[in-house]
Design a protein around this motif. Sequence first.
Motif, PDB file in Angstrom:
ATOM      1  N   LEU A 318       0.854  -1.125  -0.010  1.00 48.53           N
ATOM      2  CA  LEU A 318       0.032  -0.005  -0.092  1.00 48.53           C
ATOM      3  C   LEU A 318       0.764   1.171  -0.120  1.00 48.53           C
ATOM      4  O   LEU A 318       1.725   1.451   0.897  1.00 48.53           O
ATOM      5  N   ALA A 319       0.747   1.979  -0.869  1.00 47.52           N
ATOM      6  CA  ALA A 319       1.409   3.390  -1.088  1.00 47.52           C
ATOM      7  C   ALA A 319       0.457   4.468  -1.054  1.00 47.52           C
ATOM      8  O   ALA A 319      -0.120   4.548  -1.963  1.00 47.52           O
ATOM      9  N   GLU A 320       0.521   5.427  -0.082  1.00 45.73           N
ATOM     10  CA  GLU A 320      -0.320   6.509   0.162  1.00 45.73           C
ATOM     11  C   GLU A 320       0.717   7.837  -0.382  1.00 45.73           C
ATOM     12  O   GLU A 320       1.481   8.068   0.367  1.00 45.73           O
ATOM     13  N   CYS A 321      -0.041   8.515  -1.189  1.00 50.99           N
ATOM     14  CA  CYS A 321       0.515  10.055  -1.355  1.00 50.99           C
ATOM     15  C   CYS A 321       2.195   9.868  -1.546  1.00 50.99           C
ATOM     16  O   CYS A 321       2.538   9.418  -2.495  1.00 50.99           O
ATOM     17  N   GLY A 322       2.931  10.451  -0.387  1.00 49.41           N
ATOM     18  CA  GLY A 322       4.427  10.387  -0.916  1.00 49.41           C
ATOM     19  C   GLY A 322       4.953   9.000  -1.137  1.00 49.41           C
ATOM     20  O   GLY A 322       5.822   8.840  -1.699  1.00 49.41           O
ATOM     21  N   GLY A 323       4.132   7.842  -0.429  1.00 49.85           N
ATOM     22  CA  GLY A 323       4.543   6.671  -0.726  1.00 49.85           C
ATOM     23  C   GLY A 323       4.273   6.377  -2.165  1.00 49.85           C
ATOM     24  O   GLY A 323       5.403   5.577  -3.030  1.00 49.85           O
ATOM     25  N   MET A 324       3.382   6.734  -2.844  1.00 50.04           N
ATOM     26  CA  MET A 324       3.108   6.306  -4.107  1.00 50.04           C
ATOM     27  C   MET A 324       4.106   7.196  -4.958  1.00 50.04           C
ATOM     28  O   MET A 324       4.434   6.588  -6.222  1.00 50.04           O
ATOM     29  N   MET A 325       4.439   8.530  -4.579  1.00 50.56           N
ATOM     30  CA  MET A 325       5.540   9.222  -5.406  1.00 50.56           C
ATOM     31  C   MET A 325       6.790   8.404  -5.382  1.00 50.56           C
ATOM     32  O   MET A 325       7.686   8.473  -6.432  1.00 50.56           O
ATOM     33  N   VAL A 326       7.404   7.579  -4.224  1.00 50.45           N
ATOM     34  CA  VAL A 326       8.404   7.334  -4.329  1.00 50.45           C
ATOM     35  C   VAL A 326       8.423   5.828  -5.091  1.00 50.45           C
ATOM     36  O   VAL A 326       9.378   5.137  -5.837  1.00 50.45           O
ATOM     37  N   CYS A 327       7.007   5.212  -5.382  1.00 52.62           N
ATOM     38  CA  CYS A 327       6.854   4.086  -6.217  1.00 52.62           C
ATOM     39  C   CYS A 327       6.641   4.166  -7.591  1.00 52.62           C
ATOM     40  O   CYS A 327       6.747   3.623  -8.478  1.00 52.62           O
ATOM     41  N   SER A 328       6.858   5.565  -7.923  1.00 54.91           N
ATOM     42  CA  SER A 328       6.935   6.165  -9.464  1.00 54.91           C
ATOM     43  C   SER A 328       8.471   5.691 -10.158  1.00 54.91           C
ATOM     44  O   SER A 328       9.186   5.393  -9.230  1.00 54.91           O
ATOM     45  N   GLU A 329       8.309   5.864 -11.401  1.00 48.88           N
ATOM     46  CA  GLU A 329       9.454   5.815 -12.025  1.00 48.88           C
ATOM     47  C   GLU A 329      10.313   6.951 -11.998  1.00 48.88           C
ATOM     48  O   GLU A 329      11.806   6.894 -11.723  1.00 48.88           O
ATOM     49  N   GLN A 330       9.838   8.377 -11.626  1.00 52.15           N
ATOM     50  CA  GLN A 330      10.750   9.314 -11.407  1.00 52.15           C
ATOM     51  C   GLN A 330       9.865  10.458 -10.689  1.00 52.15           C
ATOM     52  O   GLN A 330       8.727  10.566 -10.883  1.00 52.15           O
ATOM     53  N   LEU A 331      10.713  11.204  -9.778  1.00 46.31           N
ATOM     54  CA  LEU A 331      10.060  12.330  -8.961  1.00 46.31           C
ATOM     55  C   LEU A 331      10.853  13.646  -9.584  1.00 46.31           C
ATOM     56  O   LEU A 331      12.055  13.577  -9.245  1.00 46.31           O
ATOM     57  N   GLU A 332      10.170  14.654  -9.998  1.00 44.66           N
ATOM     58  CA  GLU A 332      10.600  15.648 -10.563  1.00 44.66           C
ATOM     59  C   GLU A 332      10.312  16.744  -9.532  1.00 44.66           C
ATOM     60  O   GLU A 332       9.417  17.246  -9.102  1.00 44.66           O
ATOM     61  N   THR A 333      11.635  17.370  -8.850  1.00 48.86           N
ATOM     62  CA  THR A 333      11.417  18.511  -7.877  1.00 48.86           C
ATOM     63  C   THR A 333      12.276  19.719  -8.623  1.00 48.86           C
ATOM     64  O   THR A 333      12.522  19.690  -9.755  1.00 48.86           O
ATOM     65  N   ALA A 334      12.308  20.868  -7.807  1.00 43.85           N
ATOM     66  CA  ALA A 334      13.060  22.207  -8.172  1.00 43.85           C
ATOM     67  C   ALA A 334      14.567  21.709  -8.711  1.00 43.85           C
ATOM     68  O   ALA A 334      15.154  22.476  -9.360  1.00 43.85           O
ATOM     69  N   ASP A 335      15.085  20.720  -8.005  1.00 45.91           N
ATOM     70  CA  ASP A 335      16.328  20.237  -8.343  1.00 45.91           C
ATOM     71  C   ASP A 335      16.618  19.437  -9.313  1.00 45.91           C
ATOM     72  O   ASP A 335      17.765  19.017  -9.667  1.00 45.91           O
ATOM     73  N   GLY A 336      15.604  18.856 -10.062  1.00 45.06           N
ATOM     74  CA  GLY A 336      15.751  18.012 -11.251  1.00 45.06           C
ATOM     75  C   GLY A 336      15.197  16.823 -10.934  1.00 45.06           C
ATOM     76  O   GLY A 336      14.196  16.501  -9.888  1.00 45.06           O
ATOM     77  N   PRO A 337      15.027  15.980 -12.002  1.00 44.07           N
ATOM     78  CA  PRO A 337      14.236  14.518 -11.863  1.00 44.07           C
ATOM     79  C   PRO A 337      15.149  13.664 -11.104  1.00 44.07           C
ATOM     80  O   PRO A 337      16.285  13.540 -11.309  1.00 44.07           O
ATOM     81  N   PHE A 338      14.512  12.744 -10.389  1.00 47.39           N
ATOM     82  CA  PHE A 338      15.224  11.630  -9.398  1.00 47.39           C
ATOM     83  C   PHE A 338      14.493  10.429 -10.003  1.00 47.39           C
ATOM     84  O   PHE A 338      13.414  10.260  -9.852  1.00 47.39           O
ATOM     85  N   PRO A 339      15.341   9.416 -10.110  1.00 48.21           N
ATOM     86  CA  PRO A 339      14.770   8.060 -10.499  1.00 48.21           C
ATOM     87  C   PRO A 339      14.150   7.580  -9.147  1.00 48.21           C
ATOM     88  O   PRO A 339      14.978   7.830  -7.799  1.00 48.21           O
ATOM     89  N   MET A 340      12.987   6.780  -9.016  1.00 43.28           N
ATOM     90  CA  MET A 340      12.364   6.302  -8.032  1.00 43.28           C
ATOM     91  C   MET A 340      12.352   4.605  -8.061  1.00 43.28           C
ATOM     92  O   MET A 340      13.137   4.192  -8.739  1.00 43.28           O
ATOM     93  N   LEU A 341      11.582   4.089  -7.288  1.00 40.64           N
ATOM     94  CA  LEU A 341      11.471   2.609  -7.423  1.00 40.64           C
ATOM     95  C   LEU A 341      11.060   1.880  -8.648  1.00 40.64           C
ATOM     96  O   LEU A 341      11.285   0.838  -8.974  1.00 40.64           O
ATOM     97  N   GLY A 342      10.016   2.602  -9.583  1.00 38.23           N
ATOM     98  CA  GLY A 342       9.814   2.297 -10.903  1.00 38.23           C
ATOM     99  C   GLY A 342       8.708   1.307 -10.526  1.00 38.23           C
ATOM    100  O   GLY A 342       8.606   0.359 -11.722  1.00 38.23           O
ATOM    101  N   LEU A 343       7.959   0.891  -9.698  1.00 37.25           N
ATOM    102  CA  LEU A 343       6.984   0.015  -9.621  1.00 37.25           C
ATOM    103  C   LEU A 343       5.792   0.468 -10.080  1.00 37.25           C
ATOM    104  O   LEU A 343       4.839  -0.270 -10.565  1.00 37.25           O
ATOM    105  N   LEU A 344       5.338   1.885 -10.417  1.00 43.52           N
ATOM    106  CA  LEU A 344       4.213   2.258 -11.053  1.00 43.52           C
ATOM    107  C   LEU A 344       4.596   3.052 -12.087  1.00 43.52           C
ATOM    108  O   LEU A 344       5.762   4.035 -12.137  1.00 43.52           O
ATOM    109  N   PRO A 345       4.084   2.731 -13.503  1.00 44.35           N
ATOM    110  CA  PRO A 345       4.583   3.549 -14.641  1.00 44.35           C
ATOM    111  C   PRO A 345       4.105   4.872 -14.641  1.00 44.35           C
ATOM    112  O   PRO A 345       3.070   5.270 -15.410  1.00 44.35           O
ATOM    113  N   ALA A 346       4.833   5.838 -13.917  1.00 43.82           N
ATOM    114  CA  ALA A 346       4.382   7.294 -13.818  1.00 43.82           C
ATOM    115  C   ALA A 346       5.528   8.068 -13.340  1.00 43.82           C
ATOM    116  O   ALA A 346       6.396   7.572 -12.843  1.00 43.82           O
ATOM    117  N   GLN A 347       5.202   9.186 -13.710  1.00 44.13           N
ATOM    118  CA  GLN A 347       6.326  10.350 -13.255  1.00 44.13           C
ATOM    119  C   GLN A 347       5.290  11.286 -12.343  1.00 44.13           C
ATOM    120  O   GLN A 347       4.184  11.484 -12.783  1.00 44.13           O
TER     121      GLN A 347
END
Length: 430
Positions: A318-347
């Motif tokens: 179960l991934a809620e909000c921030g947990g879902m963000m970590v399960c995505s392929e990529q998290l893009e912040t003001a400092d640039g894109p960062f690879p995440m767990l890649g369990l969810l085909p999403a950015q």
Amino acid sequence: MSAAAHCPALLVAAPASGQGKTSITAALARRHRDAGRRVRVFKCGPDFLDPMILERASGHPVHQLDLFMVGEDHCRRLLYDAAQDADIILVEGVMGLFDGDPSSADIAAHFGLSVLAVIDGSAMAQSFGALVHGLASYRQEVAVDGVIANRIAGDRHADMLRESVKPPVRWLGALPRDTTFALPQRYLGLLMAAEIPDLDSRISACSAALPDDALALPPPVAFPAPAPSPLPPMLQGRRIAIARDACFAFIYADNLAVLREMGAELRFFSPLAGEDLPECDALWLPGGYPELHAEVLAADRQWQRSIRRHHAMGKALLAECGGMMVCSEQLETADGPFPMLGLLPAQVIIQDRLGGLGLQEVDLRTGVLRGHSFHYSRIETDLIPLSRSRNPNGGRDEAVFSCGSLLASYVHFYFRSAPEATAMLFSARQ
């Protein structure tokens, strides 16, 4: 049925957000605690941040009171249990006293709580009294008993405000404008308690400045004994791993209680500290602030590989909000894109405007789980949602995604609202 439990109880409210409710509720809790009283504090509405501050002030876990998410019956049980053990109960309101559906005023009316109004008087004089009168007279069944003026400029300013307040509302004093009381904030609200190194001194300073008139015990309230409602052991023997640290911090205390009541064994670990996923049958990645720790989360470490293995084995996640963000392929912040767990085909893209806010409920076939969402990001994916939440107030809904054994959404669930659905969340889904 057992007799009612009686305890002095007070709801601390305001005409709007940002008036200083949390600071003054925390200060009251600390002052009563320092006087040797047993204090229990609650927070109206779905909130993770204010309860962290209030827990530090009172020395006890802080639970939510919300007629939609928590439900009237369990709110009543929480108050009854607290009244059996406490010398005073304090409830911090949410937003303005009458804002939202349900509102803080609804809590006061349902449970017979008198109201202490906290009002930022920094930009007011006699209009202060008109505002107090409006709060006190807006709903007959809501009793505004007293008022504290916050952030006043000095004695003469306090006198003007005091003279504007008319009976039956009692003037309980004023607090000065003082940066030593202020609690630092970011876009989701206050900083987490652990992020404020001088939090205890801030609470103590505000506590010391409280006017003596504000410290009298409110009238006792009778809280009837609720009917027993034990949860069936639907998670008996299941080991649930829970990420818990500065990144994964948005966890309702009652959610942990529900899992334990249903028989689960809870095992906590800290991804930020590099701790490996413990041996478990199911995994919960709660919300928090992954955008503040994106660089650490992006580093290839053993905990990430073990979560990927967990998912590949079809174990519940179960991934809620921030947990879902970590399960995505990529998290893009003001400092640039960062690879995440890649369990969810999403950015996921962090943005500078609100992405979603409101109460939610999700039909998961085995029950309708209630909760809320509050985020400043958006998700981009071609994945078709399993379902969508419903906002009871007509606001924005949220997508609920299923990908293998992963269930992910921006919704923060309140588990007790649907125990059978909660048990399903932590059962294998692949």
